[in-house]
Design an enzyme around this catalytic site. Sequence first.
Site, PDB file in Angstrom:
ATOM      1  N   HIS A   9      45.351  45.261  47.300  1.00 59.46           N
ATOM      2  CA  HIS A   9      45.778  44.102  47.629  1.00 59.46           C
ATOM      3  C   HIS A   9      46.992  44.244  48.717  1.00 59.46           C
ATOM      4  O   HIS A   9      47.551  42.966  49.181  1.00 59.46           O
ATOM      5  CB  HIS A   9      46.052  43.226  46.556  1.00 59.46           C
ATOM      6  N   LYS A  12      38.350  47.478  55.440  1.00 63.14           N
ATOM      7  CA  LYS A  12      38.178  46.297  54.393  1.00 63.14           C
ATOM      8  C   LYS A  12      38.292  44.943  55.210  1.00 63.14           C
ATOM      9  O   LYS A  12      39.308  45.074  56.057  1.00 63.14           O
ATOM     10  CB  LYS A  12      39.499  46.530  53.575  1.00 63.14           C
ATOM     11  N   CYS A  14      44.917  42.537  40.881  1.00 62.00           N
ATOM     12  CA  CYS A  14      44.075  43.110  40.078  1.00 62.00           C
ATOM     13  C   CYS A  14      44.244  42.511  38.695  1.00 62.00           C
ATOM     14  O   CYS A  14      43.238  42.996  37.963  1.00 62.00           O
ATOM     15  CB  CYS A  14      44.415  44.861  39.805  1.00 62.00           C
ATOM     16  N   CYS A  72      49.825  48.469  45.993  1.00 63.45           N
ATOM     17  CA  CYS A  72      48.467  48.211  45.268  1.00 63.45           C
ATOM     18  C   CYS A  72      47.535  48.488  46.722  1.00 63.45           C
ATOM     19  O   CYS A  72      47.636  47.712  47.749  1.00 63.45           O
ATOM     20  CB  CYS A  72      48.197  47.011  44.812  1.00 63.45           C
ATOM     21  N   CYS A  90      49.985  44.899  38.792  1.00 62.75           N
ATOM     22  CA  CYS A  90      49.433  44.369  39.940  1.00 62.75           C
ATOM     23  C   CYS A  90      48.917  43.105  39.833  1.00 62.75           C
ATOM     24  O   CYS A  90      47.788  43.049  39.002  1.00 62.75           O
ATOM     25  CB  CYS A  90      48.429  45.245  40.573  1.00 62.75           C
ATOM     26  N   LYS A 134      42.137  38.675  55.414  1.00 60.50           N
ATOM     27  CA  LYS A 134      42.621  37.556  56.260  1.00 60.50           C
ATOM     28  C   LYS A 134      43.567  37.747  57.353  1.00 60.50           C
ATOM     29  O   LYS A 134      43.446  37.420  58.516  1.00 60.50           O
ATOM     30  CB  LYS A 134      43.209  36.317  55.417  1.00 60.50           C
ATOM     31  N   HIS A 137      31.710  38.651  47.402  1.00 55.69           N
ATOM     32  CA  HIS A 137      31.098  38.108  46.057  1.00 55.69           C
ATOM     33  C   HIS A 137      29.612  38.440  45.998  1.00 55.69           C
ATOM     34  O   HIS A 137      28.953  38.238  44.606  1.00 55.69           O
ATOM     35  CB  HIS A 137      31.604  36.797  45.691  1.00 55.69           C
ATOM     36  N   HIS A 145      33.815  34.404  49.067  1.00 60.95           N
ATOM     37  CA  HIS A 145      33.851  35.455  50.030  1.00 60.95           C
ATOM     38  C   HIS A 145      32.849  36.422  50.283  1.00 60.95           C
ATOM     39  O   HIS A 145      32.054  36.372  48.977  1.00 60.95           O
ATOM     40  CB  HIS A 145      35.118  36.014  50.416  1.00 60.95           C
TER      41      HIS A 145
END
Length: 475
Positions: A146, A293, A127, A143, A124, A296, A21, A18
């Site tokens: 996430h 952030k 992570c 988290c 988690c 999706k 990266h 994504h």
Amino acid sequence: MSKIYVTTAIPYVNGAPHIGHVMDYLLADTYYRYHTKLGDEVRFQTGTDEHGNKVFAKAKAAGIDVSDYASQNSQKFKDLIALLNVKPTGFIRTTDKDHERRCQEIWKKLESHIYKSSYEGWYCEGCENFVTQKEYDENNGVCPDHQKPYQKISEENYYLRISDFKDKIIKAIQDDELLILPDFRKKEILELLKDTPDVSVSRPVKSLSWGVPIPDDDSQVMYVWIDALSNYITALGYPENDISDFWPADAQFVGKDILRFHTIIWPAMLMGLGLPLPKVICSHGFILANGQKMSKSLGNVVDPIEAINKHGVDAFRYYFLRHIDTFVDSDFTWDKFEDAYNNELANDLGNLVQRLATLANKNNIVIDSTEEIAIDTDRQYSDFMNLFEFSKAFDYAWEKVQNINKRIDVEKPWEIAKNGTADQLKECLTSLIKELLFANELLSPFLPGVTEKISTIFKAGQEIIPPKTPLFPKN
Ligand code: MSP
């Protein structure tokens, strides 16, 4: 000439790449290209992190054999790297047999710092990280990265005795022997190190089957971070090869979320192995969408391939290396991207090249000779680059492009063509073109494609032919 080693984090293969990266790749590639230009011999290492429950679960859900699934996604990262015009010299997969064997040898070398104990606490999976009660309380059990509740786990694990190294790590960071950039992250890590406990470095096979087995204990596999962090030295052939030509690394690029693994577990491992610490760990910020952030569920995820296809790879690199700050979180929005493309790349640079090349062509101007431009002749630029302030170095080089545009407006070469002598016109255009070639050189680690085209257009001793289509055509 120095030998230089630069690395990126190695992404998980639990999905396609994504937009987040790309920062590691682009920053490391800029560093690589800059040092290559300085005449250094540079090894640029990247790869994929393939073990762990996240990858295993995704493969299972997709009904695909886990190693096939990992291979398919690893290839997608390789494809993205190629599309980004990023040129690593090495690509490692943590499922490579050589890596797995070397990891086990590293484990054995660390054994005097490892002990077995039972763990009861939080984890988690996103992570792949054990979470202290303090962190659990601070985050209300969820988290923040996430948005998933921490899992309670109770199991037997091997532990790495961070306490054997903690004081030495703190000192190395305080003294900048291990330089953490930016400075505010260094402070955060020093704070965190104050009460870092020993770290669990294995998981029972029943909880994590997709991993590197612990030597002499097949009931446990290695914790993914031990396996992943080792890649930086197994890629150089450690432990059987002497890696001192390239280790310690000169620069390791990682996102802010994984800095703690690189500045606590990683130095502890290296100290346990008797190896020197990396010189610099550079932590970049996150790419956000309108301050949020990308996720999706929010529907604001940007596909890097779509963005590259929109205006080409140089436009993509331009946005991410100039408008995404090297160290702090920054926004990507399609509007900002379009704006940067049209108003900056197309207007400032594309038009400048077109104008100068057209004027030179019309008036038969040929550049007699150009001395080789050394990229480190500009002090301010070199300072920014050497401090890893890449977006500032880029701004600085771009200002030079804007100044050439201003000079053209003031000096009006088209009027000299009408009213001045041939010598005056040649002097004016040659000086403008040489200034452009200098700015072009400073831009080259960021924008390798277009800067090469510009050098070719204005190559000494040949007719200057304007590009048939603008370098950055407008929509
Ligand atoms: N596998 C580990 C890294 C092991 S390194 C020995 C991992 N993988 S990851 O796929 O989650 O992240 C890979 C890199 O992408 C990390 O540097 C991470 O910080 C970065 N990014 C992931 N999302 C990001 C953004 N939205 N923005 C910028 N970088 C981010 O962690």
